[in-house]
Scaffold this active site. Sequence first.
Site, PDB file in Angstrom:
ATOM      1  N   HIS A 194      27.423  43.566  31.540  1.00 44.86           N
ATOM      2  CA  HIS A 194      27.386  42.597  32.632  1.00 44.86           C
ATOM      3  C   HIS A 194      26.692  43.244  33.826  1.00 44.86           C
ATOM      4  CE1 HIS A 194      31.268  40.357  31.144  1.00 44.86           C
ATOM      5  NE2 HIS A 194      30.395  40.572  30.174  1.00 44.86           N
TER       6      HIS A 194
ATOM      7  N   GLU B 190      27.370  43.004  36.965  1.00 39.84           N
ATOM      8  CA  GLU B 190      28.334  43.486  37.956  1.00 39.84           C
ATOM      9  C   GLU B 190      28.886  44.859  37.568  1.00 39.84           C
ATOM     10  OE1 GLU B 190      28.457  39.030  37.440  1.00 39.84           O
ATOM     11  OE2 GLU B 190      28.789  40.711  36.094  1.00 39.84           O
TER      12      GLU B 190
ATOM     13  N   CYS C 226      34.204  38.717  36.048  1.00 39.02           N
ATOM     14  CA  CYS C 226      35.290  38.710  35.072  1.00 39.02           C
ATOM     15  C   CYS C 226      36.252  39.834  35.479  1.00 39.02           C
ATOM     16  CB  CYS C 226      34.748  38.928  33.660  1.00 39.02           C
ATOM     17  SG  CYS C 226      34.183  40.616  33.331  1.00 39.02           S
TER      18      CYS C 226
ATOM     19  N   CYS D 106      34.718  43.435  35.314  1.00 41.17           N
ATOM     20  CA  CYS D 106      33.785  43.766  36.398  1.00 41.17           C
ATOM     21  C   CYS D 106      34.519  43.873  37.728  1.00 41.17           C
ATOM     22  CB  CYS D 106      32.681  42.721  36.458  1.00 41.17           C
ATOM     23  SG  CYS D 106      31.627  42.747  34.992  1.00 41.17           S
TER      24      CYS D 106
END
Length: 159
Positions: free
Chosen positions: A55, A57, A85, A88
């Site tokens: 991800h 992030e 999420c 992250c």
Amino acid sequence: MISEVDMKHLRRCIELAEAAVAAGDQPFGSVLVSADGEVLFEGRNEVAGGDPTRHPEFAIARWAAENMQPQERAAATVYTSGEHCPMCAAAHGWVGLGRIVYATSSHQLVAWLDSHGVARPPVRELPIDEVIRGAVVAGPVPELAEQVFALHRRCLERA
């Protein structure tokens, strides 16, 4: 409160999410901005290669830990097309990143997925401030939601 500067960076996140979709990935993009307004890092989802932790992030948290002093991290702002999420958000909390600004929330995404009969992700949707103590967050931004969900529709159409 969402400023014009915030909107500029959120629009860039959506451009990065578009690039993710074009590359066959899920539509998420993120930008790390220093306290003085310098863009330090940009990323997009890269989970299509088989690693579900790729991800943007999470990549920002790793980059910040390696390249910024704690006080710089705390003063920085993270912009993202979709709310973090829990994985992250936890990474950001551990690294000590500052304000987080997102275009669409996790709850909006789950409601959208449900309305389209799409299975939910394996990790529960939790607001960032339920994962990070004292988190400073701003979002969602209603005027950007349709643009973000149009990218999710493109992903569904190709599946």
